[in-house]
Scaffold this motif. Sequence first.
Motif, short mmCIF file in Angstrom:
data_model
loop_
_atom_site.label_atom_id
_atom_site.label_comp_id
_atom_site.label_asym_id
_atom_site.label_seq_id
_atom_site.Cartn_x
_atom_site.Cartn_y
_atom_site.Cartn_z
N ARG A 72 0.93 -1.17 -0.08
CA ARG A 72 0.11 -0.05 0.12
C ARG A 72 1.02 1.25 -0.04
N LYS A 73 1.84 1.23 0.78
CA LYS A 73 2.77 2.48 0.94
C LYS A 73 3.38 2.50 -0.45
N HIS A 74 3.60 1.56 -1.19
CA HIS A 74 4.47 1.60 -2.47
C HIS A 74 3.50 2.36 -3.28
N ASP A 75 2.24 2.09 -3.53
CA ASP A 75 1.23 2.55 -4.25
C ASP A 75 0.97 4.09 -3.96
N GLU A 76 0.89 4.35 -2.67
CA GLU A 76 0.53 5.72 -2.26
C GLU A 76 1.67 6.66 -2.61
N TRP A 77 3.08 6.14 -2.54
CA TRP A 77 4.17 6.76 -2.96
C TRP A 77 4.03 7.20 -4.34
N GLU A 78 4.04 6.12 -5.11
CA GLU A 78 4.19 6.40 -6.57
C GLU A 78 2.62 7.28 -6.90
N SER A 79 1.63 7.34 -6.50
CA SER A 79 0.53 8.22 -6.97
C SER A 79 0.92 9.55 -6.51
N ARG A 105 13.74 -3.26 -1.89
CA ARG A 105 14.60 -3.23 -3.20
C ARG A 105 13.79 -3.08 -4.39
N GLU A 106 12.59 -3.65 -4.67
CA GLU A 106 11.77 -3.35 -5.89
C GLU A 106 11.32 -1.99 -5.78
N HIS A 107 10.87 -1.56 -4.34
CA HIS A 107 10.36 -0.12 -4.39
C HIS A 107 11.33 0.88 -4.85
N LYS A 108 12.63 0.63 -4.47
CA LYS A 108 13.67 1.59 -4.63
C LYS A 108 14.12 1.62 -6.28
N MET A 144 12.94 8.02 -12.02
CA MET A 144 13.82 9.09 -12.20
C MET A 144 14.61 9.03 -13.58
N SER A 145 14.73 7.81 -14.03
CA SER A 145 15.32 7.47 -15.29
C SER A 145 14.51 8.12 -16.44
N ARG A 146 12.96 7.84 -16.35
CA ARG A 146 12.43 8.19 -17.34
C ARG A 146 12.36 9.78 -17.34
N ALA A 205 17.86 12.25 -3.60
CA ALA A 205 16.76 12.13 -2.86
C ALA A 205 16.58 11.10 -1.51
N GLU A 206 17.17 9.90 -1.88
CA GLU A 206 17.60 8.74 -0.97
C GLU A 206 17.80 9.51 0.39
#
Length: 188
Positions: A59-66, A123-126, A133-135, A154-155
């Motif tokens: 959930r945190k991953h989805d929230e972060w990306e959004s 690892r997948e989240h990072k 960032m690459s895009r 940023a990290e």
Amino acid sequence: MYSENSRESILDAAEELYYAKGYAAVGMDELRAAAGVSLKRVYALFPSKNDIIKAVLGRKHDEWESMLTSAVAAAGDDSRARLLAVYDFLQVWFGADDFRGCAFINAFGELGGTIPEVAQIVREHKASFQEYMSRLVADTGASEVLAAQLSILAEGAQSTAAISGDPQVAVQARGAAEVLIGAAVASA
């Protein structure tokens, strides 16, 4: 419907408690009480605490990306402004009253050495952030190296802001990002 409501109540409570206190410090009884469900119901939906942790991180991953993609999109079409919007987003996040650092860095530090699934999720989240960032960097025409530099910046800002409690860390990181972007775009 009841099952979905219970699941969301458990995840809401777990996310809040884990972020405030840490993953290991929160027991199942405390989680059950905060969620307002029975322990039997918790275990029916999540057979183990690790399952809850993995769901919370998902959930945190989805929230972060959004939130991140919305902040970047609000910067418009200018590729440099879109990259710098990442750091503007960080400044808002760092200034939140409940900011306790990156949930993924926290999870890795606390559990990454003992729960391989958590380490993999982090690892997948990072990696996902690095790809994003690459895009953004590709839109500037700059070298891929810039994406790695901006991601590390940023990290590092996330960790520094969590430790120092100073949201101005994002302003400093943004200034450094401007210099890196300017140099990379000029040499492209």
